[in-house]
Design a protein around this motif. Structure first.
Motif, PDB file in Angstrom:
ATOM      1  N   THR A   1      25.102 -39.080 -68.794  1.00  0.00           N
ATOM      2  CA  THR A   1      24.257 -39.684 -67.765  1.00  0.00           C
ATOM      3  C   THR A   1      22.978 -38.886 -67.588  1.00  0.00           C
ATOM      4  O   THR A   1      21.883 -39.454 -67.478  1.00  0.00           O
ATOM      5  CB  THR A   1      25.020 -39.778 -66.430  1.00  0.00           C
ATOM      6  N   ASN A   2      23.099 -37.560 -67.569  1.00  0.00           N
ATOM      7  CA  ASN A   2      21.916 -36.715 -67.419  1.00  0.00           C
ATOM      8  C   ASN A   2      20.976 -36.866 -68.610  1.00  0.00           C
ATOM      9  O   ASN A   2      19.755 -36.902 -68.438  1.00  0.00           O
ATOM     10  CB  ASN A   2      22.310 -35.253 -67.238  1.00  0.00           C
ATOM     11  N   ALA A   3      21.526 -36.964 -69.820  1.00  0.00           N
ATOM     12  CA  ALA A   3      20.694 -37.149 -71.010  1.00  0.00           C
ATOM     13  C   ALA A   3      19.959 -38.487 -70.933  1.00  0.00           C
ATOM     14  O   ALA A   3      18.760 -38.562 -71.233  1.00  0.00           O
ATOM     15  CB  ALA A   3      21.550 -37.070 -72.271  1.00  0.00           C
ATOM     16  N   THR A   4      20.669 -39.524 -70.525  1.00  0.00           N
ATOM     17  CA  THR A   4      20.048 -40.842 -70.384  1.00  0.00           C
ATOM     18  C   THR A   4      18.968 -40.818 -69.315  1.00  0.00           C
ATOM     19  O   THR A   4      17.876 -41.363 -69.507  1.00  0.00           O
ATOM     20  CB  THR A   4      21.111 -41.904 -70.034  1.00  0.00           C
ATOM     21  N   ARG A   5      19.249 -40.159 -68.203  1.00  0.00           N
ATOM     22  CA  ARG A   5      18.267 -40.055 -67.116  1.00  0.00           C
ATOM     23  C   ARG A   5      17.013 -39.344 -67.597  1.00  0.00           C
ATOM     24  O   ARG A   5      15.894 -39.781 -67.322  1.00  0.00           O
ATOM     25  CB  ARG A   5      18.864 -39.321 -65.924  1.00  0.00           C
ATOM     26  N   GLU A   6      17.187 -38.252 -68.343  1.00  0.00           N
ATOM     27  CA  GLU A   6      16.028 -37.514 -68.845  1.00  0.00           C
ATOM     28  C   GLU A   6      15.196 -38.379 -69.788  1.00  0.00           C
ATOM     29  O   GLU A   6      13.959 -38.366 -69.721  1.00  0.00           O
ATOM     30  CB  GLU A   6      16.479 -36.237 -69.549  1.00  0.00           C
ATOM     31  N   LYS A   7      15.858 -39.138 -70.653  1.00  0.00           N
ATOM     32  CA  LYS A   7      15.140 -40.035 -71.566  1.00  0.00           C
ATOM     33  C   LYS A   7      14.369 -41.093 -70.787  1.00  0.00           C
ATOM     34  O   LYS A   7      13.212 -41.385 -71.093  1.00  0.00           O
ATOM     35  CB  LYS A   7      16.108 -40.715 -72.537  1.00  0.00           C
ATOM     36  N   LEU A   8      15.008 -41.658 -69.774  1.00  0.00           N
ATOM     37  CA  LEU A   8      14.339 -42.672 -68.959  1.00  0.00           C
ATOM     38  C   LEU A   8      13.153 -42.092 -68.195  1.00  0.00           C
ATOM     39  O   LEU A   8      12.111 -42.734 -68.063  1.00  0.00           O
ATOM     40  CB  LEU A   8      15.339 -43.323 -67.994  1.00  0.00           C
ATOM     41  N   GLU A   9      13.316 -40.879 -67.672  1.00  0.00           N
ATOM     42  CA  GLU A   9      12.219 -40.238 -66.958  1.00  0.00           C
ATOM     43  C   GLU A   9      11.040 -39.979 -67.891  1.00  0.00           C
ATOM     44  O   GLU A   9       9.881 -40.180 -67.518  1.00  0.00           O
ATOM     45  CB  GLU A   9      12.679 -38.927 -66.315  1.00  0.00           C
ATOM     46  N   MET A  10      11.328 -39.543 -69.127  1.00  0.00           N
ATOM     47  CA  MET A  10      10.257 -39.302 -70.095  1.00  0.00           C
ATOM     48  C   MET A  10       9.571 -40.618 -70.452  1.00  0.00           C
ATOM     49  O   MET A  10       8.344 -40.683 -70.538  1.00  0.00           O
ATOM     50  CB  MET A  10      10.818 -38.612 -71.342  1.00  0.00           C
ATOM     51  N   SER A  11      10.344 -41.668 -70.652  1.00  0.00           N
ATOM     52  CA  SER A  11       9.794 -42.974 -70.974  1.00  0.00           C
ATOM     53  C   SER A  11       8.936 -43.486 -69.825  1.00  0.00           C
ATOM     54  O   SER A  11       7.843 -44.018 -70.037  1.00  0.00           O
ATOM     55  CB  SER A  11      10.930 -43.955 -71.270  1.00  0.00           C
ATOM     56  N   TYR A  12       9.422 -43.323 -68.617  1.00  0.00           N
ATOM     57  CA  TYR A  12       8.679 -43.748 -67.428  1.00  0.00           C
ATOM     58  C   TYR A  12       7.367 -42.983 -67.320  1.00  0.00           C
ATOM     59  O   TYR A  12       6.310 -43.565 -67.068  1.00  0.00           O
ATOM     60  CB  TYR A  12       9.535 -43.550 -66.173  1.00  0.00           C
ATOM     61  N   SER A  13       7.445 -41.667 -67.508  1.00  0.00           N
ATOM     62  CA  SER A  13       6.252 -40.831 -67.423  1.00  0.00           C
ATOM     63  C   SER A  13       5.221 -41.251 -68.469  1.00  0.00           C
ATOM     64  O   SER A  13       4.024 -41.343 -68.170  1.00  0.00           O
ATOM     65  CB  SER A  13       6.636 -39.366 -67.613  1.00  0.00           C
ATOM     66  N   ALA A  14       5.672 -41.520 -69.679  1.00  0.00           N
ATOM     67  CA  ALA A  14       4.762 -41.966 -70.735  1.00  0.00           C
ATOM     68  C   ALA A  14       4.140 -43.316 -70.381  1.00  0.00           C
ATOM     69  O   ALA A  14       2.945 -43.533 -70.604  1.00  0.00           O
ATOM     70  CB  ALA A  14       5.507 -42.047 -72.059  1.00  0.00           C
ATOM     71  N   ALA A  15       4.930 -44.215 -69.819  1.00  0.00           N
ATOM     72  CA  ALA A  15       4.417 -45.535 -69.438  1.00  0.00           C
ATOM     73  C   ALA A  15       3.386 -45.415 -68.317  1.00  0.00           C
ATOM     74  O   ALA A  15       2.368 -46.109 -68.330  1.00  0.00           O
ATOM     75  CB  ALA A  15       5.566 -46.440 -69.008  1.00  0.00           C
ATOM     76  N   VAL A  16       3.630 -44.531 -67.363  1.00  0.00           N
ATOM     77  CA  VAL A  16       2.684 -44.326 -66.264  1.00  0.00           C
ATOM     78  C   VAL A  16       1.382 -43.754 -66.803  1.00  0.00           C
ATOM     79  O   VAL A  16       0.294 -44.214 -66.433  1.00  0.00           O
ATOM     80  CB  VAL A  16       3.288 -43.403 -65.180  1.00  0.00           C
ATOM     81  N   LYS A  17       1.465 -42.774 -67.707  1.00  0.00           N
ATOM     82  CA  LYS A  17       0.256 -42.186 -68.294  1.00  0.00           C
ATOM     83  C   LYS A  17      -0.517 -43.233 -69.083  1.00  0.00           C
ATOM     84  O   LYS A  17      -1.752 -43.297 -69.016  1.00  0.00           O
ATOM     85  CB  LYS A  17       0.628 -41.012 -69.181  1.00  0.00           C
ATOM     86  N   GLU A  18       0.194 -44.066 -69.817  1.00  0.00           N
ATOM     87  CA  GLU A  18      -0.463 -45.136 -70.592  1.00  0.00           C
ATOM     88  C   GLU A  18      -1.156 -46.117 -69.660  1.00  0.00           C
ATOM     89  O   GLU A  18      -2.287 -46.536 -69.913  1.00  0.00           O
ATOM     90  CB  GLU A  18       0.566 -45.859 -71.467  1.00  0.00           C
ATOM     91  N   LYS A  19      -0.486 -46.481 -68.589  1.00  0.00           N
ATOM     92  CA  LYS A  19      -1.056 -47.418 -67.624  1.00  0.00           C
ATOM     93  C   LYS A  19      -2.294 -46.814 -66.960  1.00  0.00           C
ATOM     94  O   LYS A  19      -3.293 -47.501 -66.768  1.00  0.00           O
ATOM     95  CB  LYS A  19       0.010 -47.778 -66.575  1.00  0.00           C
ATOM     96  N   GLU A  20      -2.225 -45.526 -66.617  1.00  0.00           N
ATOM     97  CA  GLU A  20      -3.370 -44.866 -65.985  1.00  0.00           C
ATOM     98  C   GLU A  20      -4.558 -44.773 -66.936  1.00  0.00           C
ATOM     99  O   GLU A  20      -5.708 -44.864 -66.517  1.00  0.00           O
ATOM    100  CB  GLU A  20      -2.970 -43.472 -65.503  1.00  0.00           C
ATOM    101  N   SER A  21      -4.273 -44.586 -68.232  1.00  0.00           N
ATOM    102  CA  SER A  21      -5.373 -44.488 -69.199  1.00  0.00           C
ATOM    103  C   SER A  21      -6.048 -45.845 -69.424  1.00  0.00           C
ATOM    104  O   SER A  21      -7.205 -45.900 -69.808  1.00  0.00           O
ATOM    105  CB  SER A  21      -4.864 -43.929 -70.525  1.00  0.00           C
ATOM    106  N   GLU A  22      -5.315 -46.930 -69.172  1.00  0.00           N
ATOM    107  CA  GLU A  22      -5.892 -48.253 -69.299  1.00  0.00           C
ATOM    108  C   GLU A  22      -6.888 -48.546 -68.189  1.00  0.00           C
ATOM    109  O   GLU A  22      -7.843 -49.295 -68.363  1.00  0.00           O
ATOM    110  CB  GLU A  22      -4.805 -49.334 -69.293  1.00  0.00           C
ATOM    111  N   VAL A  23      -6.636 -47.984 -67.033  1.00  0.00           N
ATOM    112  CA  VAL A  23      -7.454 -48.256 -65.860  1.00  0.00           C
ATOM    113  C   VAL A  23      -8.669 -47.437 -65.835  1.00  0.00           C
ATOM    114  O   VAL A  23      -9.409 -46.948 -66.412  1.00  0.00           O
ATOM    115  CB  VAL A  23      -6.692 -47.953 -64.541  1.00  0.00           C
TER     116      VAL A  23
END
Length: 71
Positions: free
Chosen positions: A49-71
């Protein structure tokens, strides 16, 4: 540490030890083994569960950075 604090600590430690020993004495070897298997299963699930959570957090962080760079 004062003498009173030392006595209180000793009493608390002995009370804790008493409860552990009662649990050990009331448990059959099979029950103890089953408990260990169960605890290992819980720990393995927690690690996954912790490994999955870490992967999801990294994916989320990357998506947020990508979204911010679009704006």
């Amino acid at each position: 540490m004062s003498r009173s604090q030392s006595h209180t600590l000793l009493i608390n430690t002995l009370t804790s030890l008493e409860s552990i020993m009662k649990e050990k004495l009331l448990m059959t070897p099979y029950e103890e083994q089953e408990k260990m298997v169960y605890l290992m299963d819980v720990m393995n699930r927690e690690m996954k569960t912790n490994a999955t959570r870490e992967k999801l957090e990294m994916s989320y962080s990357a998506a947020v950075k990508e979204k911010e760079s679009e704006v």
